[in-house]
Design an enzyme around this catalytic site. Structure first.
Site, short mmCIF file in Angstrom:
data_model
loop_
_atom_site.label_atom_id
_atom_site.label_comp_id
_atom_site.label_asym_id
_atom_site.label_seq_id
_atom_site.Cartn_x
_atom_site.Cartn_y
_atom_site.Cartn_z
N ALA A 1 0.83 -1.23 0.00
CA ALA A 1 0.00 0.00 0.00
C ALA A 1 0.85 1.26 0.00
O ALA A 1 1.74 1.42 0.83
CB ALA A 1 -0.93 0.00 1.21
N LYS B 1 8.97 7.09 -2.56
CA LYS B 1 9.37 5.68 -2.56
C LYS B 1 10.79 5.52 -2.01
O LYS B 1 11.10 4.52 -1.36
CB LYS B 1 9.29 5.11 -3.98
N VAL C 1 4.30 -0.61 -14.12
CA VAL C 1 3.54 -1.85 -14.22
C VAL C 1 2.40 -1.66 -15.23
O VAL C 1 1.67 -0.65 -15.17
CB VAL C 1 2.98 -2.25 -12.83
P1 NAP Z 1 -3.10 1.69 -6.61
O1 NAP Z 1 -3.89 0.82 -7.50
O2 NAP Z 1 -3.50 3.11 -6.49
O3 NAP Z 1 -3.00 1.03 -5.17
C1 NAP Z 1 -2.62 1.75 -4.04
C2 NAP Z 1 -3.06 0.99 -2.81
O4 NAP Z 1 -2.60 1.68 -1.63
C3 NAP Z 1 -4.58 0.87 -2.72
O5 NAP Z 1 -4.88 -0.41 -2.25
C4 NAP Z 1 -4.92 1.92 -1.68
O6 NAP Z 1 -6.06 1.60 -0.92
C5 NAP Z 1 -3.71 1.85 -0.78
N1 NAP Z 1 -3.59 3.10 0.01
C6 NAP Z 1 -3.31 4.33 -0.45
N2 NAP Z 1 -3.32 5.20 0.57
C7 NAP Z 1 -3.64 4.49 1.69
C8 NAP Z 1 -3.82 4.80 3.06
N3 NAP Z 1 -3.69 6.06 3.52
N4 NAP Z 1 -4.13 3.80 3.91
C9 NAP Z 1 -4.28 2.53 3.47
N5 NAP Z 1 -4.12 2.16 2.19
C10 NAP Z 1 -3.80 3.14 1.31
O7 NAP Z 1 -1.56 1.75 -7.07
P2 NAP Z 1 -0.56 0.58 -7.50
O8 NAP Z 1 0.01 0.99 -8.79
O9 NAP Z 1 -1.20 -0.74 -7.36
O10 NAP Z 1 0.56 0.73 -6.40
C11 NAP Z 1 0.76 -0.23 -5.37
C12 NAP Z 1 2.22 -0.23 -4.96
O11 NAP Z 1 3.03 -0.55 -6.08
C13 NAP Z 1 2.71 1.11 -4.44
O12 NAP Z 1 3.61 0.85 -3.38
C14 NAP Z 1 3.45 1.69 -5.64
O13 NAP Z 1 4.43 2.62 -5.27
C15 NAP Z 1 4.07 0.41 -6.18
N6 NAP Z 1 4.52 0.51 -7.58
C16 NAP Z 1 3.61 0.68 -8.57
C17 NAP Z 1 4.05 0.76 -9.89
C18 NAP Z 1 3.10 0.92 -11.04
O14 NAP Z 1 3.56 1.17 -12.17
N7 NAP Z 1 1.79 0.79 -10.85
C19 NAP Z 1 5.43 0.67 -10.17
C20 NAP Z 1 6.32 0.50 -9.11
C21 NAP Z 1 5.86 0.42 -7.83
P3 NAP Z 1 -7.52 2.18 -1.28
O15 NAP Z 1 -8.14 1.13 -2.18
O16 NAP Z 1 -8.19 2.27 0.03
O17 NAP Z 1 -7.33 3.50 -1.96
#
Ligand code: NAP
Length: 351
Positions: A88, A170, A197
């Site tokens: 998260a 990050k 991703v």
């Molecule tokens: P996402 O779909 O927006 O998911 C973010 C998640 O974090 C959601 O489950 C959200 O929960 C949760 N979250 C955000 N703020 C929160 C809070 N205050 N308390 C509890 N939960 C919270 O984004 P994602 O792309 O899947 O990203 C997930 C992880 O992967 C992150 O660590 C991101 O940095 C990492 N990442 C992503 C990519 C990419 O290209 N997508 C690349 C590298 C790393 P809610 O459903 O409640 O909003």
């Protein structure tokens, strides 16, 4: 070397997110009990995609209420878990207040989750979802690496809360995690550093910035040209495999760049054009850097971001992920086409 008991429940933070969705699916398919602390366990609409998987698989999902910003709010969900996946963290490019909207949830969230880990005697391993953003700040940084490609040995030293704030969030979150981990020896930390991703979401409407980036390639936003930005990309299902392997490979250690290919945005557009022809307004050329720099503020980007990223080769070396985790990467073309097709099917991009 940590052996994790597969009979014990496993905790996944951010289970509602794009990246975590396929990991939860994999765990449920293999019969695990998944503890999923989410912000709003009453939001049935948001949880429907996970519930649908759980109803068809041998595993069980249990929801708990938790918020990254609330100390102790992961304690209950962590009971009995030997393995914690901390995914998260917000991934958004456009924020009003970067400290509040990106850095706080990433950094305070990581500290809070790891504080719960420190209090929970059953936990043996934490797998943290960091990012290549914690390794490279701007593409221009790659000029400093041997062969122009970053490895796990490097840290992002150029991002701040005002410049590339997501990358900064990050970086400080992963650094804090290593500091907390070093102060004890009960649990080890294994880090996954994905590049951008792509691929279909379990939840096609997740908040991830990944969806905005791919949507803009096909919805006409870039019809007159696309900035010459190079990035790394990886399929969301390969990311799920990487997390799973990081959790259950006893010898897994340290950071892992998970990225299929170094590529630029126009090459991604060309893959879509190869599949869909000219049915959608995919860009056909790069915009001149001077024009992108001039117009950047109108599109919500800072000029320094353009200056230090457009036109530079962004590169990472994914060798460790293949040798030590045994990742088999899917072809990028398959991932981008499947993601775009899902956007058409869900109405996110109009046919
Ligand atoms: P996402 O779909 O927006 O998911 C973010 C998640 O974090 C959601 O489950 C959200 O929960 C949760 N979250 C955000 N703020 C929160 C809070 N205050 N308390 C509890 N939960 C919270 O984004 P994602 O792309 O899947 O990203 C997930 C992880 O992967 C992150 O660590 C991101 O940095 C990492 N990442 C992503 C990519 C990419 O290209 N997508 C690349 C590298 C790393 P809610 O459903 O409640 O909003």
């Amino acid at each position: 070397m940590k052996h994790i008991n597969k009979e014990k429940p496993v905790l996944v933070t951010g289970a509602t997110g794009y990246v975590a969705g396929w990991l939860v699916k994999k765990l449920l398919e293999q019969g695990f009990t998944v503890h999923a602390p989410v912000r709003n366990p009453a939001d049935k609409e948001k949880l429907q995609y996970l519930d649908a998987v759980a109803s068809k698989t041998p595993g069980t999902i249990k929801y708990f209420k938790a918020d990254l910003l609330k100390p102790g709010s992961y304690d209950e969900a962590m009971q009995e878990c030997e393995l914690v996946f901390h995914t998260a963290s917000p991934f958004i490019n456009t924020v009003k207040d970067a400290q509040r909207d990106l850095v706080e949830p990433a950094l305070t969230g990581t500290k809070n989750v790891l504080e719960s880990v420190n209090k929970t005697g059953s936990v043996k391993r934490v797998v943290l979802t960091s990012s290549v953003a914690a390794i490279i700040g701007d593409a221009a940084d790659c000029l400093n690496y041997p062969n122009g490609a970053a490895t796990e040995a490097y840290w992002n030293t150029t991002s701040t809360v005002n410049h590339m704030p997501y990358n900064y969030s990050k970086t400080v979150a992963e650094q804090a995690a290593w500091e907390i981990n070093k102060k004890q020896d009960r649990w080890d930390l294994v880090v996954i550093n994905p590049s951008l991703v792509i691929g279909p979401g379990l939840n096609p409407f997740a908040t991830s910035e990944s969806f905005n980036i791919v949507r803009q390639i096909g919805d006409g936003s870039m019809r007159f040209g696309i900035p010459d930005l190079s990035i790394g990309v990886v399929d969301v299902r390969d990311i799920a495999d990487a997390h799973f392997l990081a959790g259950y490979t006893p010898a897994a250690t340290g950071r892992h760049i998970i990225s299929t290919q170094n590529i630029n945005l126009l090459e991604l557009a060309n893959m879509l054009r190869k599949r869909y022809g000219n049915a959608y307004p995919f860009p056909t050329r790069f915009l001149p850097k001077s024009l992108v720099w001039l117009l950047a503020p109108l599109a919500g980007f800072k000029r320094k971001m353009i200056a230090r990223n457009v036109g530079y080769a962004w590169k990472v070396d994914n060798t460790k992920s293949i040798k030590e985790l045994g990742i088999h990467y899917r072809p990028v073309e398959e991932s981008i086409v499947e993601m775009f097709q899902q956007m058409l099917d869900s109405g996110m991009v109009k046919k």
